[in-house]
Design an enzyme around this catalytic site. Structure first.
Site, short mmCIF file in Angstrom:
data_model
loop_
_atom_site.label_atom_id
_atom_site.label_comp_id
_atom_site.label_asym_id
_atom_site.label_seq_id
_atom_site.Cartn_x
_atom_site.Cartn_y
_atom_site.Cartn_z
N GLU A 1 -15.00 3.43 9.66
CA GLU A 1 -15.58 4.48 10.49
C GLU A 1 -15.46 5.87 9.87
O GLU A 1 -14.53 6.15 9.11
CB GLU A 1 -14.87 4.52 11.86
CG GLU A 1 -15.03 3.28 12.69
CD GLU A 1 -14.31 3.37 14.02
OE1 GLU A 1 -14.42 2.41 14.81
OE2 GLU A 1 -13.63 4.40 14.29
N TYR B 1 -9.76 7.07 19.89
CA TYR B 1 -10.77 6.58 18.96
C TYR B 1 -10.87 5.05 18.92
O TYR B 1 -11.52 4.50 18.04
CB TYR B 1 -10.54 7.20 17.58
CG TYR B 1 -10.94 8.66 17.64
CD1 TYR B 1 -12.22 9.06 17.34
CD2 TYR B 1 -10.04 9.61 18.13
CE1 TYR B 1 -12.62 10.38 17.47
CE2 TYR B 1 -10.43 10.94 18.28
CZ TYR B 1 -11.71 11.31 17.94
OH TYR B 1 -12.11 12.62 18.11
N TYR C 1 -9.77 -10.48 9.66
CA TYR C 1 -9.93 -11.08 8.35
C TYR C 1 -10.02 -12.60 8.40
O TYR C 1 -10.65 -13.22 7.55
CB TYR C 1 -8.77 -10.66 7.43
CG TYR C 1 -8.74 -9.18 7.17
CD1 TYR C 1 -9.75 -8.56 6.44
CD2 TYR C 1 -7.73 -8.39 7.69
CE1 TYR C 1 -9.73 -7.20 6.21
CE2 TYR C 1 -7.71 -7.02 7.47
CZ TYR C 1 -8.70 -6.43 6.72
OH TYR C 1 -8.69 -5.08 6.52
N HIS D 1 -1.05 0.04 5.72
CA HIS D 1 -1.60 0.93 6.75
C HIS D 1 -0.70 2.14 7.02
O HIS D 1 -0.32 2.41 8.15
CB HIS D 1 -1.86 0.16 8.05
CG HIS D 1 -2.96 -0.85 7.94
ND1 HIS D 1 -3.49 -1.50 9.03
CD2 HIS D 1 -3.64 -1.34 6.86
CE1 HIS D 1 -4.44 -2.34 8.63
NE2 HIS D 1 -4.54 -2.24 7.30
N GLN E 1 0.81 -1.21 0.00
CA GLN E 1 0.00 0.00 0.00
C GLN E 1 0.85 1.27 0.00
O GLN E 1 0.32 2.38 0.07
CB GLN E 1 -0.93 0.00 1.22
CG GLN E 1 -1.94 -1.13 1.20
CD GLN E 1 -2.75 -1.23 2.48
OE1 GLN E 1 -2.65 -0.40 3.37
NE2 GLN E 1 -3.58 -2.27 2.58
#
Length: 478
Positions: free
Chosen positions: A350, A360, A371, A255, A189
């Site tokens: 979210e 949070y 997963y 991430h 990513q």
């Protein structure tokens, strides 16, 4: 008391589902002969008899490929008779036929929720009709690999990042590569990620790039989320300076977070993902900048009133914590509040309103499961944890985020847009104050929507990864 049958298996396939599960150290605890209460609801029976293996959130459990079918008949057969060789016990002695049917119908509700995202085939037209407005796609830029971020100059010139490591200037539907970008780790990513323009670009020519910054060690290459500030001169970046570097570096390739936004006071907010290490990073406040949102000044210095201090009492960049992988940041123009979206695990994406110093929740609370089907936490709320304004089950994989202030799309004015990578559409959230009161799916099956922005001309721009990577402008059809 309930009796339990402990089945020593490493694979628990569930109700007709192929699923690897390592719950309870490789054992699947299954209720045997205990009879449910005569007044138990299907939801209660799922929670008492199914959630131990399949997770508390039934909607998240149903988001999968079904090995033995997912019709009412298939589910009833699986629950009643089980699949002993696959670790799924029979519940014929536990439930009546009526209770099995009710439980199956309850599970079907979750399946239908997932199937609501199974849109028709790839669009054959560039015109899309929604409940209140019809729009047509105007192609602004093509020939891109994975366009990750967009930013605008007041004259409409656009900067577009390509995750592979290239930066483009786009004007009049022509793109020009800008050289001088930093070295990026374009794996997984990672790569060249977001881009943002300084509020006073006309006078200082500064732009900001976030990216996955590599570092070689004796154990291999590690990386982190970093931000540079640079000036644009002709078609080259000059005077580049790293103004933010999230610590610690990590060997994972996912991430990174990496969205940026300026507020009205000129502070720069940066999102950083937890790099896949949820047990250590997002809740750690000691020299750990992963799984958090940060606030700095435009030169990288730290505002004195930031909410967290280091051991010496000096302010740190941390603004909030407990975030998983935030890939959308936007300032609500009506309130000045910072809004964020982040990827959950399987279920539990979210939307949050970010406040300084707040937690949070990740991974202490979540609306999703892992997963592999394991539960991460049995809590969706907890004392001291900020609850999301909205969560998605199934996960839509949210990306860029933008508030609409323009009259170009009057029926949508005041709403907030969120891209969906997984289901390839643009999510429209209607607001009443700070509350999301309704959602609509736009541009169904357009492709993986990576970013969305409102340009200075008042039009909406979307960056789409695939099947044909491009940047589009949405033009209302009269």
């Amino acid at each position: 008391m309930a009796k339990y049958l402990i089945i020593p298996v490493l694979v628990c396939t569930g109700i007709g589902v192929s699923l690897t599960l390592e719950a309870n150290d490789g054992y699947c605890a299954v209720t045997d002969v205990h009879q449910p209460s005569a007044t138990a609801t299907p939801a209660e029976n799922y929670a008492n008899y199914c959630s131990g293996c399949h997770g508390e959130k039934m909607d998240a459990f149903t988001d999968r490929q079904w090995k033995h079918g997912n019709s009412l008949k298939d589910l009833m057969k699986a629950i009643k008779n089980g699949y002993a060789n696959e670790g799924m016990p029979a519940f014929a002695k536990t439930f009546t036929d009526a209770e099995i049917k009710e439980l199956s119908e309850y599970i079907l509700k979750g399946i239908k929720n997932v199937e609501a995202y199974n849109f028709d085939a790839v669009p054959v037209s560039s015109t899309f009709t929604s409940e209140k407005l019809t729009v047509k796609l105007d192609t602004i830029a093509t020939g891109l690999d994975v366009p990750w971020g967009m930013a605008f100059l007041p004259d409409g010139t656009m900067f577009v990042t390509e995750r592979g490591g290239k930066l483009y200037r786009v004007k009049n539907k022509k793109k020009q590569e800008i050289t001088g970008v930093p070295e990026v780790l374009a794996e997984g990513q990672g790569g060249l990620l977001d881009v943002i323009v300084h509020p006073d670009f006309a006078n200082n020519s500064y732009i900001y790039l976030s990216y996955s910054k590599p570092k070689k060690t004796n154990q291999g290459t590690v990386a982190t989320t970093a931000v540079i500030r640079a000036k644009v001169e002709s078609n080259k970046l000059i005077d580049s300076k790293i103004i933010f570097e999230a610590l610690p570096y990590a060997p994972t390739r996912h991430h990174y977070g990496s969205r940026m936004v300026f507020d009205k006071n000129g502070y720069l907010f940066i999102s950083v993902g937890e790099r896949g290490n949820e047990r250590q990073n997002p809740q750690s406040l000691d020299d750990n900048q992963l799984g958090k949102i940060h606030r700095i000044k435009d030169d990288g210095s730290i505002p004195a009133d930031n909410p967290f201090k280091d051991k010496a009492g000096k302010p740190t960049t941390l603004y909030c914590y407990g975030n998983r992988n935030p890939q959308g940041l936007a300032i609500n123009p009506d309130t000045g509040a910072l809004w964020e979206n982040e990827h959950g695990p399987r279920g539990g994406d979210e939307v949050n309103i970010i406040e300084p110093g707040k937690n949070y929740g990740w991974p202490l609370t979540s609306y999703g499961i892992n997963y592999d089907g394991n539960t991460i936490t049995d809590k969706t709320t907890a004392p001291g944890i900020q609850n999301p304004e909205l969560y998605w089950i199934p996960s839509i994989a949210p990306s860029g985020m933008a508030f609409l202030t323009t009259d170009v799309y009057k029926p949508w004015k005041g709403a907030v847009l969120v891209g969906s990578l997984r289901f390839k559409y643009l999510n429209l959230c209607y607001l009443d104050g700070n509350k999301i009161v309704k959602q609509e799916k736009l541009l169904k099956n357009i492709g993986r929507v990576r970013d969305v922005r409102q340009g200075p001309d008042g039009f909406i721009y979307v960056a789409v990864e695939s099947p044909a990577a491009a940047v589009y402008r949405l033009v209302p059809v009269e």
